[in-house]
Design a protein around this motif. Sequence first.
Motif, short mmCIF file in Angstrom:
data_model
loop_
_atom_site.label_atom_id
_atom_site.label_comp_id
_atom_site.label_asym_id
_atom_site.label_seq_id
_atom_site.Cartn_x
_atom_site.Cartn_y
_atom_site.Cartn_z
N LEU A 121 0.84 -1.20 0.00
CA LEU A 121 0.00 0.00 0.00
C LEU A 121 0.87 1.25 0.00
CD1 LEU A 121 -2.96 0.96 0.11
CD2 LEU A 121 -2.75 1.02 2.60
N TRP A 122 1.91 1.26 0.78
CA TRP A 122 2.83 2.40 0.82
C TRP A 122 3.55 2.57 -0.51
CZ3 TRP A 122 8.25 2.58 0.47
CH2 TRP A 122 8.81 3.83 0.73
N ARG A 123 3.95 1.44 -1.12
CA ARG A 123 4.64 1.51 -2.40
C ARG A 123 3.74 2.08 -3.49
NH1 ARG A 123 6.92 2.47 -6.21
NH2 ARG A 123 8.54 1.35 -7.39
N LEU A 124 2.46 1.72 -3.45
CA LEU A 124 1.53 2.16 -4.49
C LEU A 124 1.00 3.57 -4.27
CD1 LEU A 124 -0.56 -1.12 -5.03
CD2 LEU A 124 1.26 -0.21 -6.49
N THR A 125 0.79 3.96 -3.01
CA THR A 125 0.17 5.26 -2.72
C THR A 125 1.18 6.30 -2.25
OG1 THR A 125 -0.33 4.75 -0.40
CG2 THR A 125 -1.96 4.08 -2.07
N GLY A 126 2.32 5.85 -1.73
CA GLY A 126 3.30 6.79 -1.20
C GLY A 126 2.99 7.27 0.20
N GLN A 127 1.90 6.74 0.80
CA GLN A 127 1.51 7.20 2.13
C GLN A 127 0.90 6.08 2.95
OE1 GLN A 127 -1.15 10.53 1.95
NE2 GLN A 127 0.48 12.03 1.74
N LEU A 128 1.06 6.21 4.27
CA LEU A 128 0.33 5.38 5.23
C LEU A 128 -0.23 6.31 6.28
CD1 LEU A 128 2.79 2.37 5.78
CD2 LEU A 128 0.63 2.30 4.52
N SER A 129 -1.45 6.06 6.72
CA SER A 129 -2.04 6.92 7.75
C SER A 129 -1.38 6.61 9.10
CB SER A 129 -3.54 6.69 7.83
OG SER A 129 -3.83 5.41 8.39
N ARG A 130 -1.46 7.59 9.99
CA ARG A 130 -0.92 7.39 11.34
C ARG A 130 -1.63 6.22 12.03
NH1 ARG A 130 -1.24 13.04 10.89
NH2 ARG A 130 0.78 14.10 11.04
N MET A 131 -2.93 6.09 11.76
CA MET A 131 -3.68 5.01 12.38
C MET A 131 -3.20 3.65 11.87
SD MET A 131 -5.70 3.94 14.55
CE MET A 131 -6.01 5.59 15.14
N GLN A 132 -2.87 3.54 10.59
CA GLN A 132 -2.36 2.28 10.06
C GLN A 132 -1.03 1.92 10.70
OE1 GLN A 132 -2.59 3.58 5.93
NE2 GLN A 132 -4.03 1.95 5.46
N VAL A 133 -0.16 2.92 10.86
CA VAL A 133 1.15 2.67 11.48
C VAL A 133 0.97 2.29 12.94
CG1 VAL A 133 3.35 3.72 12.12
CG2 VAL A 133 2.34 4.22 9.88
N PHE A 134 0.08 3.00 13.65
CA PHE A 134 -0.17 2.70 15.06
C PHE A 134 -0.74 1.30 15.22
CE2 PHE A 134 -3.34 2.78 18.56
CZ PHE A 134 -2.46 2.86 19.62
N THR A 135 -1.71 0.95 14.37
CA THR A 135 -2.32 -0.38 14.45
C THR A 135 -1.28 -1.47 14.20
OG1 THR A 135 -4.46 0.50 13.73
CG2 THR A 135 -4.12 -1.88 13.52
N ALA A 136 -0.40 -1.25 13.21
CA ALA A 136 0.64 -2.23 12.92
C ALA A 136 1.57 -2.40 14.11
CB ALA A 136 1.44 -1.80 11.68
#
Length: 217
Positions: free
Chosen positions: A62-77
């Motif tokens: 997702l990061w490779r395709l969009t160039g971004q990850l939300s803070r919530m996605q990073v926190f959840t991971a």
Amino acid sequence: MAEKQINGILKQVLELGPTIAFFLIYLRIKEDSFTIAGTEYSGFIVSALVFIPILLVAMAVLWRLTGQLSRMQVFTAFMVIFFGGLTAWFNDERFFKMKTTIVYGCMAGLLGIGLARGQSWLQFVMAELLPMRPEGWMILTKRLMGMFVALAVANEFIWRTMSTDTWVKLETFAMPAALVLFLWVQIFALQSYLIDPAADPDAAAKAKDAPGDDAKG
């Protein structure tokens, strides 16, 4: 950096796929036990551990395709990795179940901190997606904070009083569905606060830029 646009279905697969994969793997091996490095683990714990690399791969794509990850996605991971590690280390499935309570509790806490400062941090994150007057954002933030608290309490009740099988099904489907339904109901309930960017571009621009400092709910 602006988010690159990708196919909506692909984005949904990358965001929801790991959770569905966890559920399917659990169904397949829930009655089994596995011996790893001399320690016996239940099918649930192995499913939770397999979920971690699946989630990380999906996020990397997702990061490779969009160039971004939300803070919530990073926190959840981070929470998945941390509590998944504790689950494996102590061979205790309760840690993985607690993760959901803590994630919802942290989200409620963050919204509450913003509200205590007279701000809607939800507006700061979502204003581009949903143009709305600051008063509406404050109302939505208060209600969503309450919903997160309710979900955290519900998760605690479910995992402490019900079977693992029931918890997996409710955590995978019922709680996310309840949250989505809640948000849809709130959007309709707050129609009077929504801004039409085409009809009022100045108000939309202000709503997008405003951090919600002085809005009162």
